[in-house]
Design an enzyme around this catalytic site. Sequence first.
Site, PDB file in Angstrom:
ATOM      1  N   SER A   1       0.808  -1.225   0.000  1.00  0.00           N
ATOM      2  CA  SER A   1       0.000   0.000   0.000  1.00  0.00           C
ATOM      3  C   SER A   1       0.838   1.270   0.000  1.00  0.00           C
ATOM      4  O   SER A   1       0.473   2.258  -0.642  1.00  0.00           O
ATOM      5  CB  SER A   1      -0.937   0.012   1.209  1.00  0.00           C
ATOM      6  OG  SER A   1      -1.772  -1.116   1.222  1.00  0.00           O
TER       7      SER A   1
ATOM      8  N   HIS B   1       0.166   4.384   4.956  1.00  0.00           N
ATOM      9  CA  HIS B   1      -0.349   5.017   3.744  1.00  0.00           C
ATOM     10  C   HIS B   1       0.092   6.481   3.656  1.00  0.00           C
ATOM     11  O   HIS B   1       0.452   6.974   2.591  1.00  0.00           O
ATOM     12  CB  HIS B   1      -1.876   4.929   3.708  1.00  0.00           C
ATOM     13  CG  HIS B   1      -2.385   3.526   3.634  1.00  0.00           C
ATOM     14  ND1 HIS B   1      -3.703   3.195   3.846  1.00  0.00           N
ATOM     15  CD2 HIS B   1      -1.751   2.350   3.381  1.00  0.00           C
ATOM     16  CE1 HIS B   1      -3.864   1.896   3.718  1.00  0.00           C
ATOM     17  NE2 HIS B   1      -2.692   1.357   3.435  1.00  0.00           N
TER      18      HIS B   1
END
Length: 271
Positions: free
Chosen positions: A133, A185
């Site tokens: 991610s 993230h």
Amino acid sequence: MGRPLIYEILEKPATSCIIGICSAIWFYIQKKNIGYSHVGLSYETAIEGHYWRIITSAFSHISILHLVFNMSALWSLGVVEKLGPLGLGVEYYLHYTLVLVVLSGLLVMGMYHILIQRFRIEYFRRVTAVGYSCVVFGWMTILSVKQPSSKLDLFGFLSLPISFAPFESLIFTSIIVPQASFLGHLSGIIVGYAVAWGLIHGMNNFWAVSMLGWIVLVFIFSLKRSGAYDFSFLEIESVTDPSLPAVRFLASGNGRTLQMNALPVVGVEIV
């Protein structure tokens, strides 16, 4: 009818290879029943010297939904490989994928360090990150700056304006998937902006190969030193000062060794 998939694969060779690698690793993890704690990156494992986890955590996925979501987004972001005339292209994609993998992992560990040492939030000591991610969010951010008119396609039916995709996806995943790593993230987004705005620049084939070589060396030495894998050809011996390891490469047959002793390290403070 759309274009045959083979043409898309040929136009996105690097993206296709990364998706293949992540999928193969996921299959291996499932087959061997490996848990996220064995390949993921946490603050505790980092301070114990498991630096190899920066790499294994990025390319490992435990659940099929996690893999499908990340690879679907990555496939859409592979358009970067087609934008050679805009200064992007395959080489740019490969060079800065290396940067995103390493720097996003280091940045999230730095965030954990501040939260633990400065704010005494012990929760982040054992939080284990796993998945691609960080890199996906990094490329999302780079593309939002370099090609703001692009769209991010997810699962073949959901399309988001790329200019808002990084923060939309950050909020969306945090709400829908509570265990998603917000800081992981966010670190990808931060590194992505640093690359897109030219704060991190100058990568070429020489620097990419050099960086890859250092990654491989650190990966092997940290695997050996942490005891996660035994490389029979490599021996690390403890000396009087544990910060100065002696390294020996053992030759086969005659038992002779090539020994390299580290030079004294001088601490430097930069004000």
